[in-house]
Design a protein around this motif. Structure first.
Motif, mmCIF file in Angstrom:
data_model
loop_
_atom_site.group_PDB
_atom_site.id
_atom_site.type_symbol
_atom_site.label_atom_id
_atom_site.label_comp_id
_atom_site.label_asym_id
_atom_site.label_seq_id
_atom_site.Cartn_x
_atom_site.Cartn_y
_atom_site.Cartn_z
ATOM 1 N N TRP A 24 0.852 -1.189 0.000
ATOM 2 C CA TRP A 24 0.000 0.000 0.000
ATOM 3 C C TRP A 24 0.885 1.234 0.000
ATOM 4 C CZ3 TRP A 24 -5.087 0.077 -0.835
ATOM 5 C CH2 TRP A 24 -5.831 -1.074 -0.593
ATOM 6 N N PHE A 25 0.504 2.183 -0.821
ATOM 7 C CA PHE A 25 1.214 3.444 -0.914
ATOM 8 C C PHE A 25 0.197 4.574 -0.766
ATOM 9 C CE2 PHE A 25 5.466 2.273 -2.447
ATOM 10 C CZ PHE A 25 5.254 0.923 -2.660
ATOM 11 N N ARG A 26 0.690 5.765 -0.470
ATOM 12 C CA ARG A 26 -0.195 6.911 -0.453
ATOM 13 C C ARG A 26 0.507 8.107 -1.085
ATOM 14 N NH1 ARG A 26 -0.650 7.770 6.120
ATOM 15 N NH2 ARG A 26 1.507 8.437 6.518
ATOM 16 N N GLN A 27 -0.294 8.998 -1.571
ATOM 17 C CA GLN A 27 0.240 10.169 -2.247
ATOM 18 C C GLN A 27 -0.518 11.408 -1.800
ATOM 19 O OE1 GLN A 27 0.073 10.011 -6.566
ATOM 20 N NE2 GLN A 27 1.828 11.378 -6.719
ATOM 21 N N TYR A 28 0.244 12.334 -1.225
ATOM 22 C CA TYR A 28 -0.327 13.619 -0.857
ATOM 23 C C TYR A 28 -0.376 14.501 -2.100
ATOM 24 C CZ TYR A 28 0.943 11.973 3.803
ATOM 25 O OH TYR A 28 1.076 11.242 4.947
ATOM 26 N N SER A 29 -1.260 15.440 -2.097
ATOM 27 C CA SER A 29 -1.401 16.327 -3.240
ATOM 28 C C SER A 29 -0.076 17.021 -3.543
ATOM 29 C CB SER A 29 -2.480 17.374 -2.953
ATOM 30 O OG SER A 29 -2.626 18.244 -4.053
ATOM 31 N N GLY A 30 0.388 16.866 -4.774
ATOM 32 C CA GLY A 30 1.614 17.519 -5.190
ATOM 33 C C GLY A 30 2.895 16.851 -4.725
ATOM 34 N N LYS A 31 2.774 15.708 -4.080
ATOM 35 C CA LYS A 31 3.967 15.014 -3.576
ATOM 36 C C LYS A 31 4.114 13.656 -4.264
ATOM 37 C CE LYS A 31 4.945 18.114 -0.408
ATOM 38 N NZ LYS A 31 4.742 17.813 1.022
ATOM 39 N N GLU A 32 5.264 13.053 -4.077
ATOM 40 C CA GLU A 32 5.502 11.716 -4.610
ATOM 41 C C GLU A 32 4.813 10.665 -3.740
ATOM 42 O OE1 GLU A 32 9.903 12.552 -6.599
ATOM 43 O OE2 GLU A 32 9.666 11.105 -4.983
ATOM 44 N N ARG A 33 4.592 9.492 -4.322
ATOM 45 C CA ARG A 33 4.009 8.401 -3.553
ATOM 46 C C ARG A 33 4.995 7.899 -2.512
ATOM 47 N NH1 ARG A 33 0.684 5.122 -8.087
ATOM 48 N NH2 ARG A 33 2.726 5.130 -9.095
ATOM 49 N N GLU A 34 4.478 7.532 -1.340
ATOM 50 C CA GLU A 34 5.326 6.972 -0.290
ATOM 51 C C GLU A 34 4.771 5.624 0.141
ATOM 52 O OE1 GLU A 34 5.155 9.871 2.905
ATOM 53 O OE2 GLU A 34 3.552 8.732 3.864
ATOM 54 N N GLY A 35 5.668 4.737 0.492
ATOM 55 C CA GLY A 35 5.254 3.414 0.942
ATOM 56 C C GLY A 35 4.643 3.465 2.323
ATOM 57 N N VAL A 36 3.543 2.754 2.499
ATOM 58 C CA VAL A 36 2.848 2.695 3.788
ATOM 59 C C VAL A 36 3.078 1.334 4.447
ATOM 60 C CG1 VAL A 36 0.595 2.730 4.908
ATOM 61 C CG2 VAL A 36 1.092 4.334 3.044
ATOM 62 N N ALA A 37 2.837 0.267 3.702
ATOM 63 C CA ALA A 37 2.985 -1.080 4.254
ATOM 64 C C ALA A 37 3.183 -2.053 3.109
ATOM 65 C CB ALA A 37 1.751 -1.468 5.070
ATOM 66 N N LEU A 47 -5.962 -3.150 4.060
ATOM 67 C CA LEU A 47 -5.226 -2.257 4.946
ATOM 68 C C LEU A 47 -6.210 -1.759 5.994
ATOM 69 C CD1 LEU A 47 -2.467 -0.893 5.484
ATOM 70 C CD2 LEU A 47 -3.371 1.125 4.284
ATOM 71 N N GLN A 48 -6.067 -2.261 7.206
ATOM 72 C CA GLN A 48 -6.882 -1.791 8.317
ATOM 73 C C GLN A 48 -6.200 -0.576 8.915
ATOM 74 O OE1 GLN A 48 -9.927 -2.947 9.545
ATOM 75 N NE2 GLN A 48 -9.832 -1.103 10.819
ATOM 76 N N MET A 49 -6.904 0.527 8.941
ATOM 77 C CA MET A 49 -6.331 1.782 9.426
ATOM 78 C C MET A 49 -7.111 2.242 10.652
ATOM 79 S SD MET A 49 -5.664 3.765 5.822
ATOM 80 C CE MET A 49 -7.404 3.975 5.481
ATOM 81 N N ASN A 50 -6.443 2.260 11.792
ATOM 82 C CA ASN A 50 -7.039 2.689 13.052
ATOM 83 C C ASN A 50 -6.374 3.968 13.547
ATOM 84 O OD1 ASN A 50 -8.645 0.319 13.046
ATOM 85 N ND2 ASN A 50 -7.068 -0.813 14.154
ATOM 86 N N SER A 51 -7.020 4.618 14.482
ATOM 87 C CA SER A 51 -6.475 5.848 15.083
ATOM 88 C C SER A 51 -6.021 6.823 14.005
ATOM 89 C CB SER A 51 -5.313 5.503 16.021
ATOM 90 O OG SER A 51 -5.727 4.623 17.041
ATOM 91 N N LEU A 52 -6.865 7.038 13.039
ATOM 92 C CA LEU A 52 -6.504 7.880 11.903
ATOM 93 C C LEU A 52 -6.272 9.323 12.318
ATOM 94 C CD1 LEU A 52 -8.868 6.297 9.268
ATOM 95 C CD2 LEU A 52 -6.403 6.592 8.977
ATOM 96 N N LYS A 53 -5.324 9.945 11.633
ATOM 97 C CA LYS A 53 -4.942 11.337 11.894
ATOM 98 C C LYS A 53 -5.165 12.169 10.632
ATOM 99 C CE LYS A 53 -1.159 9.699 14.854
ATOM 100 N NZ LYS A 53 0.325 9.734 15.059
ATOM 101 N N PRO A 54 -5.333 13.465 10.790
ATOM 102 C CA PRO A 54 -5.492 14.304 9.596
ATOM 103 C C PRO A 54 -4.347 14.156 8.602
ATOM 104 C CG PRO A 54 -6.132 15.530 11.538
ATOM 105 C CD PRO A 54 -5.558 14.228 12.034
ATOM 106 N N GLU A 55 -3.146 13.896 9.106
ATOM 107 C CA GLU A 55 -2.004 13.729 8.199
ATOM 108 C C GLU A 55 -2.033 12.426 7.426
ATOM 109 O OE1 GLU A 55 -1.942 14.484 11.458
ATOM 110 O OE2 GLU A 55 -0.211 13.554 12.467
ATOM 111 N N ASP A 56 -2.995 11.564 7.709
ATOM 112 C CA ASP A 56 -3.182 10.352 6.903
ATOM 113 C C ASP A 56 -4.007 10.633 5.652
ATOM 114 O OD1 ASP A 56 -3.606 8.556 9.971
ATOM 115 O OD2 ASP A 56 -1.821 8.558 8.680
ATOM 116 N N THR A 57 -4.532 11.841 5.543
ATOM 117 C CA THR A 57 -5.322 12.211 4.372
ATOM 118 C C THR A 57 -4.466 12.146 3.116
ATOM 119 O OG1 THR A 57 -6.806 13.640 5.639
ATOM 120 C CG2 THR A 57 -6.614 14.092 3.272
ATOM 121 N N ALA A 58 -4.876 11.327 2.153
ATOM 122 C CA ALA A 58 -4.109 11.120 0.928
ATOM 123 C C ALA A 58 -4.900 10.208 0.001
ATOM 124 C CB ALA A 58 -2.758 10.482 1.239
#
Length: 125
Positions: free
Chosen positions: A35-48, A79-90
């Motif tokens: 799993w990867f995520r990509q913030y607006s205007g940024k490159e993709r980053e590995g999550v898990a 991908l089970q995502m718990n305790s989500l934070k605003p910075e997880d927005t992507a």
């Protein structure tokens, strides 16, 4: 391999979401997925990532909060995502490298060959 993600959405901080990634038939068994995520205007980053023998690796930012798993019978990655934070927005993407008996735990997007179209996760404070 074709991948289709689902499960994204909007949630408040502290909430949970489960992403799914359905895969078409693989050529080889025991492949690697991630799993990867990509913030607006940024490159993709590995999550898990999870290898062909169910070993896992997580980015430091999600350790203890996210869990990657797969159901080989259903050819589905989760991908089970718990305790989500605003910075997880992507935008979240799943990816696979269809290798026989894959043992890599790479979090680099360069390692993976097939990608889904992405699903948006938005966490509000």
């Amino acid at each position: 391999v074709q991948l289709v993600e689902s499960g994204g959405g909007s949630v408040q901080a502290g909430g949970s979401l489960r992403l799914s990634c359905a895969a078409s038939e693989y050529r080889y068994s025991r492949n690697c997925m991630g799993w990867f995520r990509q913030y607006s205007g940024k490159e993709r980053e590995g999550v898990a990532t999870i290898d062909g023998y169910d070993r896992t690796r997580y980015a430091d930012s999600v350790k203890g909060r996210f869990t990657i798993s797969k159901d080989d019978a259903k050819s589905t990655l989760y991908l089970q995502m718990n305790s989500l934070k605003p910075e997880d927005t992507a935008m979240y993407y799943c990816a696979t490298r269809d290798l026989l008996g894959c043992t890599s735990l790479s979090l680099s997007e360069l390692f993976f060959r097939d990608w889904g179209q992405g699903t948006q996760v938005t966490v509000s404070s």
